[in-house]
Design a protein around this motif. Structure first.
Motif, PDB file in Angstrom:
ATOM      1  N   PHE A  95       1.012   4.183  -3.009  1.00 46.04           N
ATOM      2  CA  PHE A  95       0.718   5.615  -2.863  1.00 46.04           C
ATOM      3  C   PHE A  95       1.901   6.468  -3.323  1.00 46.04           C
ATOM      4  O   PHE A  95       1.722   7.507  -3.954  1.00 46.04           O
ATOM      5  CB  PHE A  95       0.350   5.934  -1.408  1.00 46.04           C
ATOM      6  N   GLU A  96       3.107   6.015  -3.006  1.00 43.20           N
ATOM      7  CA  GLU A  96       4.296   6.788  -3.404  1.00 43.20           C
ATOM      8  C   GLU A  96       4.471   6.765  -4.921  1.00 43.20           C
ATOM      9  O   GLU A  96       4.776   7.795  -5.544  1.00 43.20           O
ATOM     10  CB  GLU A  96       5.541   6.204  -2.712  1.00 43.20           C
ATOM     11  N   LEU A  97       4.265   5.606  -5.531  1.00 35.77           N
ATOM     12  CA  LEU A  97       4.416   5.492  -6.983  1.00 35.77           C
ATOM     13  C   LEU A  97       3.299   6.245  -7.708  1.00 35.77           C
ATOM     14  O   LEU A  97       3.539   6.930  -8.710  1.00 35.77           O
ATOM     15  CB  LEU A  97       4.411   4.012  -7.394  1.00 35.77           C
ATOM     16  N   ALA A  98       2.072   6.115  -7.197  1.00 31.97           N
ATOM     17  CA  ALA A  98       0.934   6.816  -7.816  1.00 31.97           C
ATOM     18  C   ALA A  98       1.150   8.329  -7.767  1.00 31.97           C
ATOM     19  O   ALA A  98       0.818   9.044  -8.726  1.00 31.97           O
ATOM     20  CB  ALA A  98      -0.354   6.433  -7.098  1.00 31.97           C
ATOM     21  N   GLU A  99       1.712   8.814  -6.669  1.00 31.94           N
ATOM     22  CA  GLU A  99       1.979  10.251  -6.539  1.00 31.94           C
ATOM     23  C   GLU A  99       3.032  10.699  -7.550  1.00 31.94           C
ATOM     24  O   GLU A  99       2.936  11.773  -8.152  1.00 31.94           O
ATOM     25  CB  GLU A  99       2.457  10.551  -5.117  1.00 31.94           C
TER      26      GLU A  99
ATOM     27  N   LYS B 173      -4.282  -0.968  -8.313  1.00 28.61           N
ATOM     28  CA  LYS B 173      -2.974  -1.514  -7.938  1.00 28.61           C
ATOM     29  C   LYS B 173      -2.539  -2.634  -8.862  1.00 28.61           C
ATOM     30  O   LYS B 173      -1.390  -2.718  -9.289  1.00 28.61           O
ATOM     31  CB  LYS B 173      -3.043  -2.062  -6.502  1.00 28.61           C
ATOM     32  N   TYR B 174      -3.500  -3.490  -9.179  1.00 25.48           N
ATOM     33  CA  TYR B 174      -3.196  -4.637 -10.030  1.00 25.48           C
ATOM     34  C   TYR B 174      -2.630  -4.208 -11.376  1.00 25.48           C
ATOM     35  O   TYR B 174      -1.779  -4.869 -11.973  1.00 25.48           O
ATOM     36  CB  TYR B 174      -4.469  -5.475 -10.246  1.00 25.48           C
ATOM     37  N   LEU B 175      -3.133  -3.031 -11.860  1.00 23.34           N
ATOM     38  CA  LEU B 175      -2.707  -2.541 -13.169  1.00 23.34           C
ATOM     39  C   LEU B 175      -1.223  -2.169 -13.141  1.00 23.34           C
ATOM     40  O   LEU B 175      -0.465  -2.509 -14.056  1.00 23.34           O
ATOM     41  CB  LEU B 175      -3.565  -1.329 -13.540  1.00 23.34           C
ATOM     42  N   LEU B 176      -0.811  -1.476 -12.076  1.00 23.73           N
ATOM     43  CA  LEU B 176       0.606  -1.127 -11.952  1.00 23.73           C
ATOM     44  C   LEU B 176       1.452  -2.381 -11.783  1.00 23.73           C
ATOM     45  O   LEU B 176       2.540  -2.486 -12.353  1.00 23.73           O
ATOM     46  CB  LEU B 176       0.812  -0.172 -10.774  1.00 23.73           C
TER      47      LEU B 176
ATOM     48  N   THR C  29      13.471  -6.678  -6.494  1.00 22.94           N
ATOM     49  CA  THR C  29      12.500  -7.651  -5.980  1.00 22.94           C
ATOM     50  C   THR C  29      11.312  -6.977  -5.306  1.00 22.94           C
ATOM     51  O   THR C  29      10.390  -7.641  -4.848  1.00 22.94           O
ATOM     52  CB  THR C  29      13.170  -8.591  -4.964  1.00 22.94           C
ATOM     53  N   SER C  30      11.360  -5.631  -5.231  1.00 20.95           N
ATOM     54  CA  SER C  30      10.235  -4.913  -4.620  1.00 20.95           C
ATOM     55  C   SER C  30      10.057  -3.566  -5.317  1.00 20.95           C
ATOM     56  O   SER C  30      10.996  -3.024  -5.916  1.00 20.95           O
ATOM     57  CB  SER C  30      10.493  -4.676  -3.135  1.00 20.95           C
ATOM     58  N   PHE C  31       8.843  -3.036  -5.217  1.00 19.60           N
ATOM     59  CA  PHE C  31       8.580  -1.708  -5.769  1.00 19.60           C
ATOM     60  C   PHE C  31       9.321  -0.628  -4.985  1.00 19.60           C
ATOM     61  O   PHE C  31       9.598   0.443  -5.518  1.00 19.60           O
ATOM     62  CB  PHE C  31       7.073  -1.436  -5.782  1.00 19.60           C
ATOM     63  N   LYS C  32       9.638  -0.909  -3.736  1.00 20.55           N
ATOM     64  CA  LYS C  32      10.383   0.061  -2.934  1.00 20.55           C
ATOM     65  C   LYS C  32      11.732   0.364  -3.595  1.00 20.55           C
ATOM     66  O   LYS C  32      12.148   1.525  -3.702  1.00 20.55           O
ATOM     67  CB  LYS C  32      10.603  -0.508  -1.519  1.00 20.55           C
ATOM     68  N   ASP C  33      12.427  -0.701  -4.059  1.00 20.22           N
ATOM     69  CA  ASP C  33      13.716  -0.508  -4.737  1.00 20.22           C
ATOM     70  C   ASP C  33      13.535   0.286  -6.034  1.00 20.22           C
ATOM     71  O   ASP C  33      14.347   1.149  -6.379  1.00 20.22           O
ATOM     72  CB  ASP C  33      14.343  -1.867  -5.056  1.00 20.22           C
ATOM     73  N   TYR C  34      12.470  -0.022  -6.745  1.00 27.28           N
ATOM     74  CA  TYR C  34      12.224   0.648  -8.038  1.00 27.28           C
ATOM     75  C   TYR C  34      11.944   2.135  -7.825  1.00 27.28           C
ATOM     76  O   TYR C  34      12.458   2.992  -8.570  1.00 27.28           O
ATOM     77  CB  TYR C  34      11.049  -0.022  -8.748  1.00 27.28           C
TER      78      TYR C  34
ATOM     79  N   ASP D 198       0.817  -1.216   0.000  1.00 29.42           N
ATOM     80  CA  ASP D 198       0.000   0.000   0.000  1.00 29.42           C
ATOM     81  C   ASP D 198       0.850   1.266   0.000  1.00 29.42           C
ATOM     82  O   ASP D 198       0.606   2.194  -0.776  1.00 29.42           O
ATOM     83  CB  ASP D 198      -0.942   0.017   1.213  1.00 29.42           C
ATOM     84  N   ASP D 199       1.866   1.330   0.892  1.00 29.47           N
ATOM     85  CA  ASP D 199       2.682   2.546   0.962  1.00 29.47           C
ATOM     86  C   ASP D 199       3.472   2.755  -0.328  1.00 29.47           C
ATOM     87  O   ASP D 199       3.672   3.883  -0.779  1.00 29.47           O
ATOM     88  CB  ASP D 199       3.612   2.505   2.179  1.00 29.47           C
TER      89      ASP D 199
END
Length: 278
Positions: free
Chosen positions: A15-19, A34-37, A51-56, A11-12
């Motif tokens: 929100f960061e990526l969507a922003e 979310k599924y679309l991203l 391995t995670s969106f956080k890294d990306y 979730d976090d």
């Protein structure tokens, strides 16, 4: 071989990526997307061995190559659904009523903007419609196609299409303006020469300073991807960019309600045009 598995976004992270996407494109993703991203971006993460969106997200924000990656990201999240002579009634009204009426009043030069033009079917349809009515012999037309997605702008400039771009188009029009070779349809140079393309963000004022004043703007089935504030901003840009009179065509499912009261609405049976007349 690149792993094609879907990487889940927390979730976090969402929100960061969507922003980030909103800031750079105006496209607004609600949490139910979310599924679309995840579906569209997991491959990018695998390419970078993340391995995670956080890294990306960290890479997008802080790596020196992040700016180029941001362009790839925007290219992947934009919607590019289009085809020739979509909502044809509006184009017919443009070449059957609006342009002839202005020519009769003495106008001899028109600038037409196709905002968020995707792969170019809309501005090329306008060019063909003008050609069919021989209006190009009575006035000068500057048709500009703009899209934020650099990939679709390149495709538009090439002028090569597949059958999916022709849904109910008169076969005579296809035969007249396209040359078929295998699965490809090559647009004639006489139509390609009538349209110029540029990459740009329709939510940013800088784009309109570059384009200058327009007489007609088409922006169809685009506002639906923006939140209310961004819609208002884009409509205000359109208003300020239009000459007086100026004509704005939106998609059939889109409305000006609660966005602006500066335009006059004209319902011409097969569509609606918003007119700047003050």
């Amino acid at each position: 071989m690149i792993n094609s598995g879907i990487i889940k976004i927390k979730d976090d992270e969402f929100f960061e990526l969507a922003e980030l996407i909103y800031k750079h494109s105006g496209i607004f993703f609600t949490q139910n997307k979310k599924y679309l991203l995840e579906n569209r971006l997991s491959r990018l993460l695998h390419e970078h061995n993340f391995t995670s969106f956080k890294d990306y997200i960290y890479y997008l924000k802080y790596n020196s190559r992040g700016k180029g990656e941001l362009e790839r990201l925007i290219n992947l999240v934009t919607i590019n659904e289009t085809y020739f002579f979509r909502e044809k009634g509006q184009i017919d009204y443009l070449v059957g009523k609006v342009i002839p009426s202005e020519i009769q009043k003495g106008k001899r030069s028109f600038k037409i903007l196709s905002a968020a033009c995707s792969t170019g079917e809309e501005p090329y349809s306008i060019a063909m419609a003008l050609k069919e009515k021989m209006l190009d012999t009575k006035a000068r037309f500057d048709i500009i196609g703009v899209d934020i997605n650099t990939d679709v702008v390149r495709t538009a400039q090439e002028g090569i299409f597949r059958s999916v771009s022709f849904r109910g188009v008169d076969p005579k029009i296809i035969a007249k303006y396209f040359k078929k070779d295998g699965f490809n349809y090559y647009l004639s140079n006489e139509i390609k020469r009538m349209v110029r393309f540029m990459q740009g963000n329709i939510t940013e004022r800088a784009l309109y300073l570059k384009i200058g004043k327009c007489d007609v703007i088409f922006c169809r089935n685009v506002l639906i991807y923006f939140d209310v504030e961004t819609k208002k901003k884009v409509i205000e840009h359109f208003y300020n960019s239009l000459n007086n009179p100026g004509y704005l065509f939106l998609g059939h499912s889109e409305t000006m309600n609660r966005l602006s009261d500066k335009f006059e609405m004209n319902n011409f049976r097969t569509g609606i045009v918003y007119i700047k007349n003050k």
